[in-house]
Design a protein around this motif. Sequence first.
Motif, PDB file in Angstrom:
ATOM      1  N   SER A  71     -22.773  44.400  34.192  1.00 14.52           N
ATOM      2  CA  SER A  71     -22.141  43.264  34.870  1.00 14.52           C
ATOM      3  C   SER A  71     -21.734  42.198  33.858  1.00 14.52           C
ATOM      4  O   SER A  71     -20.628  41.645  33.928  1.00 14.52           O
ATOM      5  CB  SER A  71     -23.069  42.683  35.935  1.00 14.52           C
ATOM      6  OG  SER A  71     -24.296  42.252  35.371  1.00 14.52           O
ATOM      7  N   ALA A  72     -22.605  41.915  32.902  1.00 12.44           N
ATOM      8  CA  ALA A  72     -22.270  40.895  31.902  1.00 12.44           C
ATOM      9  C   ALA A  72     -21.097  41.358  31.043  1.00 12.44           C
ATOM     10  O   ALA A  72     -20.214  40.561  30.700  1.00 12.44           O
ATOM     11  CB  ALA A  72     -23.488  40.585  31.031  1.00 12.44           C
ATOM     12  N   GLN A  73     -21.067  42.645  30.715  1.00 15.65           N
ATOM     13  CA  GLN A  73     -19.941  43.139  29.923  1.00 15.65           C
ATOM     14  C   GLN A  73     -18.628  43.106  30.706  1.00 15.65           C
ATOM     15  O   GLN A  73     -17.572  42.878  30.129  1.00 15.65           O
ATOM     16  CB  GLN A  73     -20.222  44.558  29.402  1.00 15.65           C
ATOM     17  CG  GLN A  73     -21.171  44.590  28.208  1.00 15.65           C
ATOM     18  CD  GLN A  73     -20.588  43.913  26.984  1.00 15.65           C
ATOM     19  OE1 GLN A  73     -20.559  42.681  26.889  1.00 15.65           O
ATOM     20  NE2 GLN A  73     -20.093  44.690  26.030  1.00 15.65           N
ATOM     21  N   VAL A  74     -18.688  43.327  32.016  1.00 15.90           N
ATOM     22  CA  VAL A  74     -17.472  43.174  32.831  1.00 15.90           C
ATOM     23  C   VAL A  74     -16.978  41.727  32.721  1.00 15.90           C
ATOM     24  O   VAL A  74     -15.809  41.457  32.425  1.00 15.90           O
ATOM     25  CB  VAL A  74     -17.747  43.530  34.312  1.00 15.90           C
ATOM     26  CG1 VAL A  74     -16.551  43.136  35.189  1.00 15.90           C
ATOM     27  CG2 VAL A  74     -18.037  45.025  34.450  1.00 15.90           C
ATOM     28  N   TRP A  75     -17.904  40.786  32.911  1.00 12.62           N
ATOM     29  CA  TRP A  75     -17.529  39.367  32.886  1.00 12.62           C
ATOM     30  C   TRP A  75     -17.048  38.945  31.491  1.00 12.62           C
ATOM     31  O   TRP A  75     -16.016  38.290  31.348  1.00 12.62           O
ATOM     32  CB  TRP A  75     -18.743  38.522  33.309  1.00 12.62           C
ATOM     33  CG  TRP A  75     -18.400  37.094  33.605  1.00 12.62           C
ATOM     34  CD1 TRP A  75     -18.043  36.558  34.809  1.00 12.62           C
ATOM     35  CD2 TRP A  75     -18.375  36.006  32.658  1.00 12.62           C
ATOM     36  NE1 TRP A  75     -17.807  35.206  34.664  1.00 12.62           N
ATOM     37  CE2 TRP A  75     -17.993  34.843  33.366  1.00 12.62           C
ATOM     38  CE3 TRP A  75     -18.636  35.911  31.290  1.00 12.62           C
ATOM     39  CZ2 TRP A  75     -17.874  33.588  32.747  1.00 12.62           C
ATOM     40  CZ3 TRP A  75     -18.506  34.664  30.661  1.00 12.62           C
ATOM     41  CH2 TRP A  75     -18.141  33.522  31.393  1.00 12.62           C
TER      42      TRP A  75
END
Lengths: 233, 209
Positions: A109-113
């Motif tokens: 999720s953090a890498q998507v953001w």
Amino acid sequence: MKRREFLTVAAAGSAGVLLAPGGIVPAAQAVETTAPGAFALPALPFAENALEPFISARTLSFHYGKHHKTYVDNLNKFTAGTPLAKLPLEVVIKETATDAGKASVFNNSAQVWNHTFFWRSMKAGGGGQPGGNLHKQIEKAFGDFAGFKKAFVEAGLAQFGSGWVWLVSESGALKVVKTANADTPLVHGQKALLTCDVWEHAYYLDYQNRRKDFVEAFVDHLANWDFAAQQLG
Amino acid sequence: MPIKLPDLPYAYNALEPFMDEQTVRLHHDKHHAAYVNNLNAALDKHPEWHNKGLEELMANLKAVPEDIRTAVRNNAGGTWNHNLYWDLLAANAGGQPGGELLADIQKSFGDFAAFQQKFNAAAVAQFASGWGWLFIDDKGKLAIGSTPGHDNPLMSGAANISGKPLLVVDVWEHAYYLKFQNRRADFVGGFWSLINWKKVEGLYAAARG
């Protein structure tokens, strides 16, 4: 290796099979495509060749079309059928940041953001210097724009392994910070203004080991100061 | 006594087509060399540590002066891991080990294919930069694991795994990105064709005394 096969292997769990904390996500390697899930891959805000020659279309085709997409696919896979799938992305990131058992969800999720924020941090014909309040804040924090650039490039170089370098606002003051792997200012009480990805996949095809040249090109030719000013508000 | 960068034990193009010449050249002459240089620069600040070998530095990280501890961990690890990595590869290699090592791999993992699958899974699953390992754990058993950054099983008490390394694959993106881009699993799959099992057998015999 497909996720299902990997789980079978991991579950077989003979003595001595040890994985690093958070290491059970086939992060950028999964090749399966999934049915549309709760989280979507945002469109790239420019054409894949728009950032040439500083970032090649080839790099962007992998970075956006494979790496960023895989983080989205993995996030959908790991949250499917769970309450997390119903939450906004930023909430998912914050809720999983300190939960070691949810490292896979946090990482993806953090890498998507982070990647979505990275694309917005750049534009064709970017670089130069910001104006207005952002410029004043930069002078206050770093002396002058050259001081900011020096701090940003040095932080990018100092990030060991994979990570990100950021311009953030924290308690009313600007700062340059670096984060490792998927870590993000969002979970450190900081407002992100601008970021440059210093995972090797961000620059290896174009710059190989010369990370400094890449980060300097980002500041000089790609930084989208309009976007950063909007974030500052 | 500065730490030295060992020469590659083969030509830059010797590992083609599984590992391309440009990758090997950059990986050894730039990345590996940078770790050696950075380690020497860190040790210059505390010359009394400059005569220690890499293994001694890595096994005693807690005793290394705090201002250079992270630099030593990252760069001694980066130096040592690459030394081992290059040393265990060869042209026209691959296949399977023989003798006691093969027997023990079969005993520990079922069969050689299951071992390969487990090793691949660990290497592919390591998030971001790191290494995949076959090692002898502290109970004396063969084990598979992965480490982030340049940690390795010799960094007892600091790394997430501990023991004696036997085989290693580099899964930092610089190890494979020019040729394989995001396809880390394909790179790790090709790595099996480059393993010099005689060397691994030698490490196994030495580790078991």
